[in-house]
Write an enzyme that holds these catalytic residues in place. Sequence first.
Site, PDB file in Angstrom:
ATOM      1  N   ARG A 124      -6.183  -6.587  21.894  1.00 48.06           N
ATOM      2  CA  ARG A 124      -5.398  -7.707  21.386  1.00 48.06           C
ATOM      3  C   ARG A 124      -4.323  -8.181  22.355  1.00 48.06           C
ATOM      4  NH1 ARG A 124      -4.506  -5.687  15.077  1.00 48.06           N
ATOM      5  NH2 ARG A 124      -6.672  -5.973  14.485  1.00 48.06           N
ATOM      6  N   LEU A 143       0.822  -1.211   0.000  1.00 49.99           N
ATOM      7  CA  LEU A 143       0.000   0.000   0.000  1.00 49.99           C
ATOM      8  C   LEU A 143       0.856   1.260   0.000  1.00 49.99           C
ATOM      9  CD1 LEU A 143      -2.912  -0.976   2.380  1.00 49.99           C
ATOM     10  CD2 LEU A 143      -2.971  -0.675  -0.084  1.00 49.99           C
ATOM     11  N   ALA A 144       1.877   1.308   0.858  1.00 50.73           N
ATOM     12  CA  ALA A 144       2.695   2.519   0.940  1.00 50.73           C
ATOM     13  C   ALA A 144       3.498   2.711  -0.349  1.00 50.73           C
ATOM     14  CB  ALA A 144       3.621   2.444   2.152  1.00 50.73           C
ATOM     15  N   LEU A 150      -3.817  -0.185   7.184  1.00 44.04           N
ATOM     16  CA  LEU A 150      -4.101   0.183   5.800  1.00 44.04           C
ATOM     17  C   LEU A 150      -4.160   1.703   5.692  1.00 44.04           C
ATOM     18  CD1 LEU A 150      -6.876  -2.458   4.997  1.00 44.04           C
ATOM     19  CD2 LEU A 150      -4.420  -2.633   4.718  1.00 44.04           C
TER      20      LEU A 150
END
Lengths: 256, 640
Positions: free
Chosen positions: B333, B43-44, B443
């Site tokens: 988490r 993505l980057a 993202l």
Amino acid sequence: MKITLKVWRQKNKDTKGAFKTYQVDHASPDMSFLEMIDVLNTDLIKKGEESIAFDHDCREGICGMCSLYINGHPHGPLQTTTCQLHMRTFKDGETITVEPWRANAFPVIKDLVVDRSAFDRIQQAGGYVNVNTGGVPDANMIPISKKIADEAFDAATCIGCGACVAACKNASAMLFVSAKVSQFALLPQGQVERKERAEKMIAQMDAEGFGSCTNTYACEAECPKGIKVANIARMNREYFGAMLSSYEVSSGGGGE
Amino acid sequence: MKLDSKIPEGPLAEKWSKHKFNLKLVNPANKRKYEVIVVGTGLAGASAAASLGELGYNVKAFCFQDSPRRAHSIAAQGGINAAKNYQNDGDSVYRLFYDTIKGGDYRAREANVHRLAESSVSIIDQCVAQGVPFAREYGGLLANRSFGGAQVSRTFYARGQTGQQLLLGAYSALNRQIANGKVQMYNRTEMLDVVIVDGKARGIITRDLLTGKIESHSAHAVLLCTGGYGNVFYLSTNAKGSNVTAAWRAHKRGAFFGNPCFTQIHPTCIPVSGDHQSKLTLMSESLRNDGRVWVPKKAMPGLKGIDAVKVPESERDYFLERKYPSFGNLVPRDVASRNAKIVCDEGRGVGSGLAVFLDFTDAIKRVGEDTIRAKYGNLFDMYAQITGENPYKGPMMIYPAVHYTMGGLWVDYNLMTNVPGLYALGEANFSDHGANRLGASALMQGLADGYFVIPYTVGDYLANIGWADKVGTDHPAFKEAIQSSEDRMNKLVNIKGKKTVDEFHRQLGLTMWEYCGMSRSEQGLKKAKQIIQDIKKEFWTNVNVLGTTTELNQELEKANRVADFIELGELMVDDALARAESCGGHFREESQTPEGEALRKDDEFAFVSAWEFKGENQPEELHKEELRFENVKLTQRSYK
């Protein structure tokens, strides 16, 4: 589990390849097919033999890199990617044949690794909407019906693995190309360049040496993501439409 | 050396706008005189390469896979956050900023995180314009869901394949620039080194994975968009090829490494099934919305899902509900992961012993199997496919796995490392998630960096140095770097030892998992350091890499990466040792409350650690960037 493997070995693209037979004596039903090859490769290295080259990356069925032709089916007997195929699908004592994708447009690089750069070039020919970063309208400016959005999504889930080509007796790439053409033909964002897109992507597909579609539907039957042949019908319609109407502008508009 | 984060002055909400105005611009006619290298096409990387190409720069992009579309961003499932407030439920840029800072346990920079929240809004617009088919409501507008315990619905998604759809969007923008001739794409090419001349990054050294040819590429700036280093643990949810090599080589050439010990361990992964295991598969944490986590009160070794239904309620320990009555199964988490480890360490794990149950029986009773199937059908299918067990007939088994690394190359507000001209974007930098990343934020960060930050900030650097300030590949520094890369490759194939690369990698991974995983102690970390040093010594004398350097050689590729993971592992241990507090994903046993919960120590540790390489086998030097909180009040997390 004990497995006999017949694997295609080929030193590089210029040498002739051949099947070689290997025994895997300690496969477990819980192993993925690729993990079974990992185990075989470790055995081979320990014996001083070069490991079998194969493409793989995410190992969770989404990157589309793995590409083994197993017992006459791309990605093996199930409708999954090779990395999501597990040894429990096979019988103890079975002989399994493993080949690379076979298609003129996907030349073998080494062992089970093939060159799928033709797919990238088809996408570069028109698999995009011509928008620059920034200066776009608000995301909710254009409503899109859920049905259309879902259908576009279904087409867009293609992972570009090439199983459709490997499954086709003509090595046709129609399912792959039509998935992208369909996604943009369905969405409002794709309308402006709809005709040029279909024309350009199909021209590139032909230039790469993929075969024609004769509607055997083998591609749909083997596609790990369940891409439908209805996309091929839609692409044909797009293509005919593009051929029937001229979209070319005779001179540059404005600015003179 | 003093670390300068270059955070702009002024009120938080105005910093980025003011900074953008103050950045120098490159004249449109001069952009084509500049070359920029982008390593990695996730993505980057894909978004950066495409955006810079659109602006007119000449870009060279590199990926080790056979196509840029395969970068591991593709595997992200859940979604992407954006402060659109389309749901009218009280979201805002400030709220997304606040949640991200708090979620990161106050170990990220306020200014960076606020910019991230601002950019989030434009990302969604951009992706929709590219034809990304996000989920929609019947009225035709975009759908949202609440994710990871957030109190607002700000997550945009495309079924369980959001990463795939966003990456294919960025890939399409990249393809457009390749077709326009503004981006030159190098597939199956791995970066081996960065070349620095007179203190500035001037290019990179690469290896063509098909021919083994080692080549040099020069440019005015180098962008590393090479993802995270979770594979240091051998088993992780990362792709097999994901590696730290580009970032690590940059580190060894002078770039500081930020917060290397901050790793995220995701609680809902499919447990390990045997020694052959090559990677772990994540299942969306949305499962915890309806699933109840439990183990037997008394150890029942080997208990399987199908037999678990026979265990009476009175003999079950729903340990998250018991310990955290207000959050129950929806604790963050790190808390869910650590508690699963605790009950397994007590011997109460199920299956192989390293697993806990995630039980949907009550949810199915409450809403019916059809509703559960509609909500989680694809995840249940995935579980059945991988494990061969039917999750409708008995509870699933889950265990935590390494998923994301918050640490990475240290960068300033402009995403530039301390080496001028060398940038790090996306998961490869340490920047925005502090000690713990929130769901659906990875993202967002990758695309914010590539689409909306770097096009501005790299322009400022380029305008300042000028297009004539470039070094050609005939410079001795390139020759030296090529030579050292060739020497390294030759060395690896000539050791001809007895152990395979995977054996070393597995040994490293087990060590990291045991001592630098969910729970860390001074004693354990010191032991790990010794073990890792031994692994390193043995690797360089006893690894067996067959084949040659001048062909497609996957064992050589792996060996080259594992050698870097070993060195990184030692730095992670050093960082974990230096940080004698618990925060986010980093739990130090010496720093806990009387109830056994994480205890953060803001007076001593409210800093970013930035490590400087000082030479082979020399201890690295720790630099500290103090974190200043001017807008949010620091609080201890509590989920009781």
